[in-house]
Write a protein that holds these residues in place. Structure first.
Motif, short mmCIF file in Angstrom:
data_model
loop_
_atom_site.label_atom_id
_atom_site.label_comp_id
_atom_site.label_asym_id
_atom_site.label_seq_id
_atom_site.Cartn_x
_atom_site.Cartn_y
_atom_site.Cartn_z
N TYR A 178 23.71 -40.93 -14.55
CA TYR A 178 22.34 -40.49 -14.86
C TYR A 178 22.24 -38.98 -14.64
O TYR A 178 23.11 -38.35 -14.05
CB TYR A 178 21.39 -41.25 -13.94
CG TYR A 178 19.91 -41.15 -14.28
CD1 TYR A 178 19.39 -41.76 -15.43
CD2 TYR A 178 19.02 -40.48 -13.44
CE1 TYR A 178 18.04 -41.71 -15.72
CE2 TYR A 178 17.67 -40.42 -13.73
CZ TYR A 178 17.19 -41.04 -14.87
OH TYR A 178 15.84 -40.98 -15.16
N ASP A 179 21.16 -38.43 -15.10
CA ASP A 179 20.91 -36.99 -14.92
C ASP A 179 20.98 -36.63 -13.44
O ASP A 179 20.31 -37.24 -12.61
CB ASP A 179 19.54 -36.64 -15.50
CG ASP A 179 19.31 -35.14 -15.58
OD1 ASP A 179 20.29 -34.38 -15.51
OD2 ASP A 179 18.14 -34.73 -15.71
N ASN A 187 26.06 -31.30 -16.48
CA ASN A 187 25.29 -31.96 -17.54
C ASN A 187 26.02 -33.24 -17.92
O ASN A 187 27.06 -33.20 -18.61
CB ASN A 187 25.15 -31.04 -18.75
CG ASN A 187 24.27 -31.65 -19.84
OD1 ASN A 187 23.94 -32.84 -19.80
ND2 ASN A 187 23.90 -30.85 -20.81
N THR A 188 25.52 -34.37 -17.49
CA THR A 188 26.23 -35.63 -17.72
C THR A 188 26.24 -36.04 -19.19
O THR A 188 27.05 -36.87 -19.59
CB THR A 188 25.63 -36.76 -16.87
OG1 THR A 188 24.25 -36.97 -17.22
CG2 THR A 188 25.72 -36.44 -15.38
N VAL A 189 25.36 -35.46 -20.02
CA VAL A 189 25.39 -35.78 -21.45
C VAL A 189 26.69 -35.28 -22.06
O VAL A 189 27.27 -35.93 -22.94
CB VAL A 189 24.17 -35.17 -22.18
CG1 VAL A 189 24.20 -35.56 -23.66
CG2 VAL A 189 22.87 -35.67 -21.56
N ALA A 223 14.75 -37.89 -14.70
CA ALA A 223 15.51 -37.17 -15.72
C ALA A 223 14.67 -36.00 -16.23
O ALA A 223 13.45 -36.11 -16.36
CB ALA A 223 15.85 -38.10 -16.89
N SER A 224 15.32 -34.91 -16.52
CA SER A 224 14.61 -33.75 -17.07
C SER A 224 14.34 -33.95 -18.55
O SER A 224 15.01 -34.75 -19.22
CB SER A 224 15.44 -32.48 -16.87
OG SER A 224 16.61 -32.53 -17.70
N ASP A 226 14.99 -31.83 -20.83
CA ASP A 226 16.17 -31.33 -21.54
C ASP A 226 17.25 -32.41 -21.63
O ASP A 226 17.86 -32.60 -22.69
CB ASP A 226 16.70 -30.10 -20.81
CG ASP A 226 17.88 -29.47 -21.54
OD1 ASP A 226 17.68 -28.95 -22.65
OD2 ASP A 226 19.01 -29.52 -21.00
N TRP A 227 17.47 -33.11 -20.53
CA TRP A 227 18.49 -34.18 -20.51
C TRP A 227 18.09 -35.30 -21.47
O TRP A 227 18.94 -35.79 -22.24
CB TRP A 227 18.63 -34.71 -19.09
CG TRP A 227 19.76 -35.69 -18.90
CD1 TRP A 227 21.08 -35.39 -18.66
CD2 TRP A 227 19.67 -37.12 -18.90
NE1 TRP A 227 21.81 -36.55 -18.52
CE2 TRP A 227 20.97 -37.63 -18.66
CE3 TRP A 227 18.63 -38.03 -19.08
CZ2 TRP A 227 21.26 -39.00 -18.59
CZ3 TRP A 227 18.90 -39.39 -19.03
CH2 TRP A 227 20.19 -39.87 -18.78
N HIS A 230 18.69 -34.28 -25.03
CA HIS A 230 20.11 -34.31 -25.36
C HIS A 230 20.61 -35.74 -25.57
O HIS A 230 21.41 -36.00 -26.47
CB HIS A 230 20.93 -33.61 -24.26
CG HIS A 230 20.98 -32.13 -24.38
ND1 HIS A 230 19.99 -31.32 -23.89
CD2 HIS A 230 21.89 -31.30 -24.97
CE1 HIS A 230 20.29 -30.04 -24.15
NE2 HIS A 230 21.43 -30.01 -24.81
#
Length: 438
Positions: A178-179, A187-189, A223-224, A226-227, A230
């Motif tokens: 997770y974020d 950045n886990t994405v 989670a943000s 931005d995340w 993405h």
């Protein structure tokens, strides 16, 4: 504050006849018999401030008079209560209200599915339709996620204790970080994308990604925007459906109606339950983009998906969202909670607490095992109901009804502050004792 409540009610009947699976009554050791908005009373006359709100099912408070009036009127007119998925005037009214108040202002187009009356029903239906539409079986989920207690939902739930309750191996899911799981700098994405795009990673292209924008049972990890954006882009680029589980965080819990409002995403599927029923009544809906509403008639059904009392209460509850005023009041109260918690952390730095959450679901994460549970037990003895969350029950979670009066909110926060003081004193005494023994 600080006055011990009267002796709690006798739980002998429950101990003797109810299954060992019961849990909340082990924390809240009394028999309740009355409730109003953000307060409950037990059979001994003890009053409790409610910072639990039915685990998020009572966003509009206990026995909301506005909603109750509509229910009583409907019942006295012999309105339909049970209808499976037959057409009723109550369902029609809810469908029209949800379109007008929630979907149209956002410019969104979703089909509304009634999958059964609980959050896990909504999740199960989302997983099934995603697999049916894509022809793929794996669903990607995240560390510390919680999505329900039935087998499909448990398969995408991270908590080991809950998963072990299934009694069987859980399949067709793949967990990703997770974020923030590896820290703010990772950045886990990017990690997820690398695995999906590497034919040697062993990670199959999933039918869907399911996530919570704020993990309630997972420890109030957020989670943000931005995340989330993405993740949404990753899904769109690879033909993966995006499912947002808003069962606990939806219906205003984080401030806006959907927890991901203003975050720049539009999921393919949205799961709602708990407070969508308005009055604590069992109800769930699954929102589907029209192009993926590929069900055959009766391919997913359930006897109690036609809870007309839920439709009546839910339609009336939507009146809170006709203007921006309710959202503004939630945000204002959330700031009161945040300021109070920040002051507690500043006053007791020795407890090493961390502030988590947003809106009217916030809490304190403790590094030391057992402190969150001790705080919740402490404040219950002084007249406040709150629970823990997180994989190790490390977060003391504040989740009052969104309609809580300012005076009651302040009353509850004072009890929490007093509980923190008692906890800090107890920890200090324990440390002193340990040093003397050494």
């Amino acid at each position: 504050m600080g006055t011990q409540l009267l002796e709690t009610s006798n739980l002998e009947v429950f101990d003797q006849f109810e299954s060992e699976v019961r849990s909340y009554c082990r924390s809240f050791t009394t028999v309740f018999n009355k409730a109003k908005n953000a307060k409950l009373w037990d059979t001994q006359g003890n009053e409790y401030v409610d910072f639990f709100a039915g685990a998020g099912a009572l966003n509009y408070g206990h026995n909301n008079e506005q909603i109750r009036a509509k229910l009583v009127e409907y019942l006295m007119k012999d309105g339909i209560t049970h209808s499976l998925d037959m057409a009723t005037s109550a369902k029609e009214a809810f469908l029209l209200r949800f379109q007008e108040v929630i979907l149209k202002p956002r410019g969104w187009h979703y089909k509304i599915m009634f999958p059964g009356p609980t959050g896990t029903n909504a999740v199960e239906s989302a997983l099934k339709i995603a697999r049916k539409v894509t022809g793929r079986s794996t669903v990607m989920c995240f560390t510390n996620a919680f999505h329900g207690m039935t087998i499909g939902s448990l398969a995408v739930t991270g908590n080991t204790f809950k998963r072990n309750g299934a009694g069987v191996e859980l399949h067709n899911s793949v967990f990703m970080p997770y974020d923030g799981y590896f820290g703010a700098e990772v950045n886990t994405v990017d990690y997820i994308a690398a695995l999906l795009d590497d034919p040697g990673s062993g990670v199959p292209l999933p039918a869907a990604v399911i996530l919570e924008s704020l993990q309630g049972e997972g420890g109030l990890k957020a989670a943000s925007a931005d995340w989330l954006q993405h993740i949404a882009r990753l899904c769109k680029d690879r033909g993966i459906l995006l499912i947002v589980d808003d069962v606990q965080m939806g219906c205003g819990r984080t401030g806006s109606f959907f927890s991901f409002d203003h975050m720049g995403i539009e999921p393919d599927i949205i799961c709602l339950s708990k407070s969508i029923g308005g009055y604590g009544l069992p109800m769930a809906i699954t929102l589907l983009k029209p192009e993926i509403d590929a069900w055959m008639p009766g391919e997913h059904n359930g006897t109690f998906r036609g809870n007309n009392l839920g439709f009546i209460a839910a339609a009336e509850a939507l009146s809170y969202w006709e203007t921006p005023d309710f959202e503004k009041s939630i945000i204002r109260k959330a700031q009161i909670v945040r300021s109070a918690l920040e002051q507690m952390l500043k006053t007791y730095p020795e407890l090493s607490g961390e502030l988590r959450g947003r809106g009217l679901i916030q809490g304190i994460a403790f590094k030391e095992d057992g402190l969150a549970e001790r705080l919740c037990k402490n404040v219950f003895e002084q007249g406040l109901i709150m629970e823990t969350s997180g994989p190790c029950s490390e977060v003391a979670k504040l989740m009052p009804p969104l309609t809580i009066e300012d005076t009651t909110l302040e009353q509850g926060l004072k009890i929490v502050a007093a509980g923190m003081a008692r906890l800090a004193n107890a920890v200090a005494l324990e440390e002193k004792k340990t040093k003397l023994e050494v």
